[in-house]
Design a protein around this motif. Structure first.
Motif, PDB file in Angstrom:
ATOM      1  N   GLN A 109     -15.760   9.642 -40.478  1.00 21.74           N
ATOM      2  CA  GLN A 109     -16.533  10.866 -40.695  1.00 21.74           C
ATOM      3  C   GLN A 109     -15.615  12.065 -40.910  1.00 21.74           C
ATOM      4  O   GLN A 109     -15.896  12.920 -41.750  1.00 21.74           O
ATOM      5  CB  GLN A 109     -17.470  11.103 -39.518  1.00 21.74           C
ATOM      6  N   LEU A 110     -14.525  12.118 -40.173  1.00 26.58           N
ATOM      7  CA  LEU A 110     -13.579  13.216 -40.351  1.00 26.58           C
ATOM      8  C   LEU A 110     -12.944  13.149 -41.732  1.00 26.58           C
ATOM      9  O   LEU A 110     -12.775  14.179 -42.407  1.00 26.58           O
ATOM     10  CB  LEU A 110     -12.500  13.154 -39.265  1.00 26.58           C
ATOM     11  N   ARG A 111     -12.590  11.952 -42.163  1.00 27.98           N
ATOM     12  CA  ARG A 111     -12.036  11.781 -43.514  1.00 27.98           C
ATOM     13  C   ARG A 111     -13.035  12.243 -44.566  1.00 27.98           C
ATOM     14  O   ARG A 111     -12.676  12.923 -45.532  1.00 27.98           O
ATOM     15  CB  ARG A 111     -11.660  10.321 -43.744  1.00 27.98           C
ATOM     16  N   ALA A 112     -14.296  11.861 -44.394  1.00 24.17           N
ATOM     17  CA  ALA A 112     -15.323  12.237 -45.374  1.00 24.17           C
ATOM     18  C   ALA A 112     -15.495  13.746 -45.448  1.00 24.17           C
ATOM     19  O   ALA A 112     -15.631  14.319 -46.542  1.00 24.17           O
ATOM     20  CB  ALA A 112     -16.654  11.562 -45.015  1.00 24.17           C
ATOM     21  N   LEU A 113     -15.480  14.411 -44.305  1.00 27.09           N
ATOM     22  CA  LEU A 113     -15.609  15.869 -44.281  1.00 27.09           C
ATOM     23  C   LEU A 113     -14.417  16.531 -44.956  1.00 27.09           C
ATOM     24  O   LEU A 113     -14.565  17.504 -45.707  1.00 27.09           O
ATOM     25  CB  LEU A 113     -15.742  16.357 -42.846  1.00 27.09           C
ATOM     26  N   TYR A 117     -14.647  18.744 -48.382  1.00 29.33           N
ATOM     27  CA  TYR A 117     -14.235  20.157 -48.363  1.00 29.33           C
ATOM     28  C   TYR A 117     -13.170  20.418 -49.421  1.00 29.33           C
ATOM     29  O   TYR A 117     -13.209  21.417 -50.141  1.00 29.33           O
ATOM     30  CB  TYR A 117     -13.727  20.510 -46.968  1.00 29.33           C
ATOM     31  N   ARG A 118     -12.226  19.510 -49.526  1.00 23.72           N
ATOM     32  CA  ARG A 118     -11.198  19.644 -50.571  1.00 23.72           C
ATOM     33  C   ARG A 118     -11.830  19.684 -51.954  1.00 23.72           C
ATOM     34  O   ARG A 118     -11.489  20.544 -52.781  1.00 23.72           O
ATOM     35  CB  ARG A 118     -10.226  18.476 -50.474  1.00 23.72           C
ATOM     36  N   MET A 142     -22.967  27.056 -41.747  1.00 20.59           N
ATOM     37  CA  MET A 142     -23.100  26.752 -40.335  1.00 20.59           C
ATOM     38  C   MET A 142     -23.355  25.270 -40.097  1.00 20.59           C
ATOM     39  O   MET A 142     -22.884  24.696 -39.108  1.00 20.59           O
ATOM     40  CB  MET A 142     -24.220  27.595 -39.729  1.00 20.59           C
ATOM     41  N   ALA A 143     -24.097  24.643 -40.995  1.00 19.58           N
ATOM     42  CA  ALA A 143     -24.338  23.198 -40.870  1.00 19.58           C
ATOM     43  C   ALA A 143     -23.026  22.427 -40.993  1.00 19.58           C
ATOM     44  O   ALA A 143     -22.777  21.471 -40.244  1.00 19.58           O
ATOM     45  CB  ALA A 143     -25.328  22.740 -41.936  1.00 19.58           C
ATOM     46  N   PHE A 144     -22.179  22.853 -41.923  1.00 22.45           N
ATOM     47  CA  PHE A 144     -20.865  22.229 -42.081  1.00 22.45           C
ATOM     48  C   PHE A 144     -20.024  22.438 -40.826  1.00 22.45           C
ATOM     49  O   PHE A 144     -19.421  21.500 -40.301  1.00 22.45           O
ATOM     50  CB  PHE A 144     -20.168  22.812 -43.311  1.00 22.45           C
ATOM     51  N   TYR A 174      -7.945  23.435 -46.441  1.00 24.19           N
ATOM     52  CA  TYR A 174      -8.141  24.699 -47.153  1.00 24.19           C
ATOM     53  C   TYR A 174      -6.919  25.029 -48.008  1.00 24.19           C
ATOM     54  O   TYR A 174      -7.034  25.374 -49.185  1.00 24.19           O
ATOM     55  CB  TYR A 174      -8.420  25.815 -46.149  1.00 24.19           C
ATOM     56  N   GLY A 175      -5.732  24.924 -47.414  1.00 19.88           N
ATOM     57  CA  GLY A 175      -4.519  25.216 -48.161  1.00 19.88           C
ATOM     58  C   GLY A 175      -4.290  24.236 -49.294  1.00 19.88           C
ATOM     59  O   GLY A 175      -3.939  24.629 -50.420  1.00 19.88           O
ATOM     60  N   PHE A 176      -4.488  22.966 -49.023  1.00 23.95           N
ATOM     61  CA  PHE A 176      -4.278  21.935 -50.031  1.00 23.95           C
ATOM     62  C   PHE A 176      -5.253  22.129 -51.198  1.00 23.95           C
ATOM     63  O   PHE A 176      -4.856  22.121 -52.366  1.00 23.95           O
ATOM     64  CB  PHE A 176      -4.476  20.550 -49.404  1.00 23.95           C
ATOM     65  N   GLY A 177      -6.532  22.305 -50.864  1.00 25.73           N
ATOM     66  CA  GLY A 177      -7.548  22.454 -51.910  1.00 25.73           C
ATOM     67  C   GLY A 177      -7.399  23.732 -52.702  1.00 25.73           C
ATOM     68  O   GLY A 177      -7.665  23.779 -53.907  1.00 25.73           O
TER      69      GLY A 177
END
Length: 259
Positions: A109-113, A117-118, A142-144, A174-177
């Motif tokens: 789930q963390l990978r998917a998020l 986001y990226r 807020m849901a995210f 954030y930085g990567f994307g």
């Protein structure tokens, strides 16, 4: 509609979401039927920002795209900032959020998020500066945020470390994307593919005496990374870095259990 003079007298607002006003729309204005509403205006705003970028966006440009006057747009939103904040939240609605209560492994789930986001940051490069401008307390944002918190809570990290874990993963994403999105934009502006731009830049870099030694020292690292295209190289870097972060969370969970 709030007049410009009235807006000037009011203190700066922190968020359109704290105004407590119902969105205007659907009814008539000045006896004339209106085909506009706030959702339609927000949708066109997103499309313009994607096509032309944040620097070129204006209420006048938006009004022209909608084939209305700028004052007509102000009937639905009080300020340009309000509209940008609405657009920012709207694109967060594109994210496919996992269900933290489903029992699925938190790692997946963390990978998917992180991947989602990226992709959002690359797809909408104007999002990056706005994320740092507004509070991001709209319903989709807020849901995210809540989903991220719940997934990180499922890792087993102590509460004292959960915000740090969120920062490690999502500030990195954030930085990567952001860098990736800007690179894609730069290539498009130059009329080149990412690979063409990359190879031209590297040829210039390697052939310049000032940078030749730096290039030689990093050549083996780049070769070991592998990948035939810029996208493949970038994907390998992103995947490996994300796995480092997941492994770091696992290690910190194990440490907290043993203490």
């Amino acid at each position: 509609m709030v007049r410009a003079a009235d807006r000037a007298k009011r203190p700066a607002r922190t968020s359109v979401w704290l105004e407590g006003k119902a969105p205007r729309g659907g009814a008539t204005r000045g006896g004339q039927p209106s085909s506009l509403d706030r959702d339609r205006i927000t949708e066109v705003t997103v499309r313009l920002l994607d096509a032309e970028g944040l620097a070129k966006f204006s209420m006048r440009r938006l009004a022209a795209e909608l084939n209305v006057t700028a004052m007509s747009v102000y009937w639905y939103v009080d300020t340009k900032d309000d509209l940008l904040e609405l657009a920012l939240d709207a694109v967060f609605g594109e994210l496919d959020l996992p269900d933290p209560g489903s029992g699925e492994d938190w790692r997946d789930q963390l990978r998917a998020l992180a991947v989602g986001y990226r992709a959002l940051l690359v797809r909408h490069p104007w999002v990056s500066p706005l994320v740092g401008t507004f509070l991001n307390i709209g319903p989709h944002s807020m849901a995210f945020s809540l989903c991220v918190q719940q997934v990180v809570r499922n890792t087993g990290l102590p509460l004292s470390g959960q915000t740090g874990a969120i920062s490690a993963v999502f500030q990195w994403v954030y930085g990567f994307g952001t860098i990736e999105g800007h690179f894609v934009q730069r290539c498009a502006s130059a009329g080149m593919t990412q690979d063409e731009y990359f190879h031209q830049a590297m040829s210039t870099f390697s052939g310049h005496p000032q940078f030749a030694e730096n290039y030689r020292s990093s050549a083996d690292i780049m070769e070991a990374r592998g990948g035939d295209t810029v996208e493949e190289m970038r994907e390998r870097d992103f995947t490996f870095a994300l796995e480092l972060l997941v492994a770091g969370i696992e290690a910190m969970v194990a440490r907290s259990v043993s203490e």
